[in-house]
Motif scaffolding. Structure first.
Motif, PDB file in Angstrom:
ATOM      1  N   LYS A  73      -0.154  -1.886   4.732  1.00 49.96           N
ATOM      2  CA  LYS A  73      -0.143  -3.332   4.476  1.00 49.96           C
ATOM      3  C   LYS A  73       1.217  -3.940   4.799  1.00 49.96           C
ATOM      4  CE  LYS A  73      -3.873  -3.612   1.128  1.00 49.96           C
ATOM      5  NZ  LYS A  73      -4.244  -4.048  -0.241  1.00 49.96           N
TER       6      LYS A  73
ATOM      7  N   SER B 265       0.846  -1.193   0.000  1.00 54.77           N
ATOM      8  CA  SER B 265       0.000   0.000   0.000  1.00 54.77           C
ATOM      9  C   SER B 265       0.880   1.241   0.000  1.00 54.77           C
ATOM     10  CB  SER B 265      -0.918   0.000   1.222  1.00 54.77           C
ATOM     11  OG  SER B 265      -0.159  -0.066   2.405  1.00 54.77           O
TER      12      SER B 265
ATOM     13  N   TRP C 244       4.786   2.009  -6.182  1.00 53.54           N
ATOM     14  CA  TRP C 244       4.848   1.834  -4.732  1.00 53.54           C
ATOM     15  C   TRP C 244       6.262   2.126  -4.219  1.00 53.54           C
ATOM     16  CZ3 TRP C 244       8.012  -1.593  -2.115  1.00 53.54           C
ATOM     17  CH2 TRP C 244       7.829  -1.617  -0.734  1.00 53.54           C
TER      18      TRP C 244
END
Length: 123
Positions: free
Chosen positions: A18, A13, A104
């Motif tokens: 996460k 995330s 990410w």
């Protein structure tokens, strides 16, 4: 760390929540193992003295920065976009196969650097 290279996009995330769930699970397993193997006398001893959770977080963040440094400077300089996977792409890390994983990594590196800069200027 493996989180940078091997996780499915659904396991990461942009806000780090996460990954922190995975780190929390890993940490609790590590704490139990340290006690079971005599490194610490109690779980509280691990949490307070032997290996506090914030130390793991700082080490993890440093590892993400290190992976980012290597990927940005070395791996992506040689990267060639593919419209479909080839036999060669199966040997690549997630940040070289998935746009979401690549984004990410960029976001997490930026967030970690910003947090460290803020901490350094506020102290």
């Amino acid at each position: 760390p493996t989180i940078c290279a091997a996780l499915q996009p659904s396991c990461i995330s942009y806000d780090g929540s996460k990954e922190n769930e995975l780190l929390d699970y890993y940490y609790e397993c590590l704490v139990k193992s340290l006690v079971e193997n005599g490194v610490a006398s109690t779980e509280k001893d691990v949490h307070d003295h032997v290996f506090p959770r914030h130390v793991l977080q700082k080490q993890y963040d440093s590892a993400v920065l290190d992976i980012g440094r290597m990927v940005f400077a070395y791996a992506w300089a040689r990267w060639k976009a593919e419209s479909t996977p080839t036999a060669a792409s199966f040997n690549r890390n997630a940040y070289n196969k998935s746009t979401k994983n690549a984004l990410w990594l960029v976001v997490r590196v930026s967030e970690i650097l910003s947090a460290r800069e803020k901490a350094a200027t506020s102290s």
